[in-house]
Design an enzyme around this catalytic site. Sequence first.
Site, PDB file in Angstrom:
ATOM      1  N   SER A 201      -4.652  -9.228   6.982  1.00  0.00           N
ATOM      2  CA  SER A 201      -4.447  -8.034   6.154  1.00  0.00           C
ATOM      3  C   SER A 201      -5.318  -8.063   4.917  1.00  0.00           C
ATOM      4  CB  SER A 201      -2.976  -7.936   5.705  1.00  0.00           C
ATOM      5  OG  SER A 201      -2.195  -7.256   6.646  1.00  0.00           O
TER       6      SER A 201
ATOM      7  N   ASP B 142      -0.460   2.077   5.130  1.00  0.00           N
ATOM      8  CA  ASP B 142       0.247   0.828   4.840  1.00  0.00           C
ATOM      9  C   ASP B 142       1.661   1.124   4.349  1.00  0.00           C
ATOM     10  OD1 ASP B 142       0.601  -2.037   3.787  1.00  0.00           O
ATOM     11  OD2 ASP B 142      -1.492  -2.067   4.413  1.00  0.00           O
TER      12      ASP B 142
ATOM     13  N   HIS C 289       2.845  -4.802   0.154  1.00  0.00           N
ATOM     14  CA  HIS C 289       1.642  -5.123   0.916  1.00  0.00           C
ATOM     15  C   HIS C 289       0.514  -4.125   0.679  1.00  0.00           C
ATOM     16  CE1 HIS C 289      -0.703  -5.201   4.757  1.00  0.00           C
ATOM     17  NE2 HIS C 289      -0.495  -6.500   4.691  1.00  0.00           N
TER      18      HIS C 289
END
Length: 798
Positions: A720, A463, A521
Amino acid sequence: MVNSAPNQFVACKAGKMALKKYVTGFALAAVLAGTAGCDRLEEFGRLAGDAVSQITGGATPEPSVIVLSDEQILAAASVDERALFGPMQAPIVLTAINVDELLQTQRFYAVGSVIAMPKVQMVEPVLEPETFDLTASDPVGSGGLNTDQAPLPESQAAPAGPPVVEAPAPSAMADPETNRVTADGAPAIAKPGMTVSPRAEIKLPTVTELRRQSQIQAPEALKQAVRDSGVQINPEKLREARRDAEQQMKATSQTAQSIGDAISRKSTDATAPIPKALAVRSRLDVDVAITAREKAGRQLEALGLSGIVTPSEGGQMRITIGINPTQLREGQLDLDKVETMRSLFALQKTQSGQECAGDPNIEQMKLDPVLATECVVKVLQQTGDYEYVEKDYIFTNQMLRKPAAPPVTNNSTRPNDPLFGLQWHFRDNGTAAGQSAGGAGFSNFWTRAKDTGSRDVVVAVVDTGIQMNHPDIKNSPNLAPGYDMVSDPIMGNDGDGRDADPNDPGDRCNPDDATTSDSFHGTHVAGTVGVASTNNAAGIAGGAWNVTIVPVRALGRCGGKLSDINDAIRWAAGTVPARDTQGREVWNSNPADIVNLSIGLFGPCPASMQAAINDAVAAGALVVSAAGNARVDTQYFAPGGCQNVISVAANDARGQLTPYSNFGANVTIMAPGGDMSRDDDRDGRPDGVLSTKYMKNCTDPAKPGATVSQCYYAYENGTSMAAPHVSAALALLKTKYPSAVPSELKTRLLAATMPRTNLQCSGACSAYPGSTPIQGQPDMCYRPCGGRMLNLANAQLQ
């Protein structure tokens, strides 16, 4: 960073510890009613203890049932431990979409970067049985490996100090005197007539050094792995491990799962285990790689182009075309501006090669980097020397981004984290108090299985990296060393290329744009799996309380390159090493059981990504992917549409497929992804997934209307967010059944679900191209969602 008054914070924590000692079997609501602040918690803890002593005659009561409500636990926490970000969002507007238009407008690639897989095999198993001396004084049976070899000939001896740098290819864009090149192949020193971006340098190892590393460093890298295994090694096991490694290297979409199962089964065999590290590690065959590299260099020269050809440990090559950045179509570049990033990307046309019709024109290619990239792909494909040649596509995270509207003004294994009561997505599934129709049943599983995870289970999160200084993460025992695989310093946003620091410095394209913010994120995704400390009376809970999280940073500013992501997947699975700036091997010391990919590209699965996924699966890893947020069939999306992945669509708090989620035959399962435009549990907060993440302009959930300048927890929504719920569920199942091979764990996962009807996975036909009309339901179409939603309450525990 957590609190401006650390002594007060410690006292607050001590007081809460005293209170928690006595919140078993006694109603202390009246006591806690006066503890909205932390300054008196220590005193209330002492008073609570005195009261209990009087009742029990001084004996400490046995723990029984926690009687504190979610609201009371929330009120007892400090503001830093409970403040969060999560305004309600405007409803998602569904308009008719055309897949061809989306493919043209939402698929980008890195200008001047190409991925090619030669038909000749450039990799070989790391393990060479002849390098293991079974008669050494440090016996292999106790974990020792003898890597002493006859001295290399003087012509191949390792140079003293840093390796002498040799030009990587005849066509390499490197200074003729120093041969210095950058991480992505751009020259480190400008030549006459060129303007070169100031990028971080690395030193490429010479051919001699490459050979030395392949002969010595790889066996040394295995030495610790064998020691750690404690397995008795004999010649037959070594030969069998090499055969397994050769099979793993040849994995295809059809064979990867069975190979991975076989390797995993052998590694957990109680009578004669073979350490997985021996069977999955590979390295470059230097001689073959050099030949392939030089051939590609000559093919570039034939087009009138220069560049760097870099063979990777996974057997692919990254070809960086020698492009003068000032030639890019947007004109002169200012490296501090967002245009830098945008000009380094190009739109993928609907038909590949659209800009390279006929015979390539050398002069036009020299002036047009986009045309040069298109033509290099086309010409190399036509040579017949490569399994595939493709552009280096740009992937983005799959966190749904929508304009925000103004903010809207007990169980024995319930974690004591104050925000757990707001994590509807971990609740038992149902409509009763304390349940959620979209809940994934983690609470039930924790209690029924008496299982909250194990640090022997490894989840790699590929990520944006992780905020390493997050107060709920920085001291967490669940966080393991990771790696930064972002090779381009501009995209990396941290001033360098690949290194051992997976910290997330931010990913927004334009730092000066006040309307955007860094996503952080990877921190949010990893928090849902369990990177933060759970049951520590602070913040949120993770799906797996105990787990080993390996952060692998592959996305930076504006996204991540396909070539970096491919390397990250393989490194996470332990099949290839990374390389430091001196070319030395850096292996993942915690090869992943589960690899989480909450990323996406609008387009079919690239061949190089499928190969990387196959390698990871053949190494014994399960790959979990977000299905994507483009509300189209996953056949148009990667990695959610790739083979050998568990593709996860997103459900909301009603247990229905969210409006934004992708769908299709390749979707495996739904899991909570949330919908921040809804508040179906009517708690005044959006139905997003609550996890770790630094934000500003936050609220205090214990004091309606109160604002807080910054916080460390936030609601988000997207596929996600759905994928890490599945990764956490697999981690729990792996803990419960440690000898289960990957395919068996997947079967157990699919059993830990509840069915979904067509209507629960439906939407307006005009909004979802490729969906199937539902009989008797005008303008309603079914969006294949796997037919099941994660519910660990249904997990089989026999």
